[in-house]
Write a protein that holds these residues in place. Structure first.
Motif, PDB file in Angstrom:
ATOM      1  N   ILE A 197       0.804  -1.299   0.032  1.00  0.00           N
ATOM      2  CA  ILE A 197      -0.070   0.098   0.070  1.00  0.00           C
ATOM      3  C   ILE A 197       0.836   1.293   0.022  1.00  0.00           C
ATOM      4  O   ILE A 197       1.827   1.484   0.782  1.00  0.00           O
ATOM      5  N   ILE A 198       0.670   2.091  -1.009  1.00  0.00           N
ATOM      6  CA  ILE A 198       1.647   3.303  -1.387  1.00  0.00           C
ATOM      7  C   ILE A 198       0.902   4.511  -0.982  1.00  0.00           C
ATOM      8  O   ILE A 198       0.046   4.946  -1.364  1.00  0.00           O
ATOM      9  N   ASP A 199       1.781   5.312  -0.060  1.00  0.00           N
ATOM     10  CA  ASP A 199       1.375   6.599   0.414  1.00  0.00           C
ATOM     11  C   ASP A 199       0.065   7.142   0.746  1.00  0.00           C
ATOM     12  O   ASP A 199      -0.396   8.071   0.405  1.00  0.00           O
ATOM     13  N   LEU A 200      -0.655   5.968   1.445  1.00  0.00           N
ATOM     14  CA  LEU A 200      -2.065   6.548   1.661  1.00  0.00           C
ATOM     15  C   LEU A 200      -1.984   7.043   2.923  1.00  0.00           C
ATOM     16  O   LEU A 200      -2.573   6.574   3.888  1.00  0.00           O
ATOM     17  N   GLN A 201      -1.865   8.435   2.948  1.00  0.00           N
ATOM     18  CA  GLN A 201      -1.650   9.109   4.070  1.00  0.00           C
ATOM     19  C   GLN A 201      -2.651  10.364   3.820  1.00  0.00           C
ATOM     20  O   GLN A 201      -3.186  10.624   2.948  1.00  0.00           O
ATOM     21  N   MET A 202      -2.849  11.056   5.157  1.00  0.00           N
ATOM     22  CA  MET A 202      -3.790  12.307   5.217  1.00  0.00           C
ATOM     23  C   MET A 202      -3.543  13.339   4.357  1.00  0.00           C
ATOM     24  O   MET A 202      -4.293  14.130   3.938  1.00  0.00           O
TER      25      MET A 202
END
Length: 190
Positions: free
Chosen positions: A12-17
């Motif tokens: 899972i890549i860069d699933l940040q706020m």
């Protein structure tokens, strides 16, 4: 689609706020509004079956980036929050393989298949998938668990988020990855 080996890793890549920063939507809305829900479904299945999971976190060094580690927006989105025993690699460039131990970690565990989700389709996702393909990994890109935003092309024409997403998938299909969707992936591990 051929079945997934038991050690196929969910990446899972860069699933940040930070992805909620309004600057991303300057030219229009994103595509795949259900992407986070699909990522959560994939995570649930991977956790249930005790399959390996790797979370990639973008640690930007750019002064104004919402992805900077000193910003609250650096946190993972709730749907993609890692559990304490799940692997997290921080990166500062587009590819999850540059400046990290990701490739070594995968090879030490004899992992050859990656199931990829996250953001942004035409940026870190595409770069990481290309890099993984060039390293010899069997990559399954989950097209409805990724998303992007509208963007102007080189000629200045505004392309919708779906157009940008679809072109990125077309760039990757076959040579670098098998393009699939959440339902198909979940069916292979049910």
């Amino acid at each position: 689609m051929k079945s997934l080996p038991d050690n196929a890793t969910l990446l899972i890549i860069d699933l940040q706020m930070a992805i909620e920063d309004p600057r991303w939507r300057a030219d229009g809305p994103r595509n795949n509004p259900q992407a986070e829900r699909n990522v959560a479904a994939l995570l649930t299945a991977w956790r249930w079956h005790k399959r390996p999971i790797v979370h990639i976190r973008h640690d930007s060094t750019e002064p104004d980036s919402a992805y900077r580690p000193d910003r609250p927006s650096h946190a993972f989105k709730p749907e993609a929050m890692p559990l304490p025993d799940e692997c997290v690699f921080g990166k500062s460039v587009n590819s999850a393989f540059i400046g990290t131990m990701l490739d070594d970690w995968l090879r030490n565990k004899k992992i050859e298949t990656l199931v990829v989700a996250g953001v942004i389709t035409n940026n870190s996702v595409e770069t990481t998938v290309r890099h993984a393909g060039n390293l010899g990994y069997d990559v399954r890109l989950v097209q409805d668990a990724t998303f992007t935003f509208a963007k102007r092309d080189w000629s200045g024409h505004l392309r919708s988020a779906q157009e940008v997403h679809d072109l990125s998938l077309a760039n990757l299909s076959g040579e670098y990855a098998t393009i699939t969707d959440t339902a198909a992936i979940l069916a292979t591990i049910a």
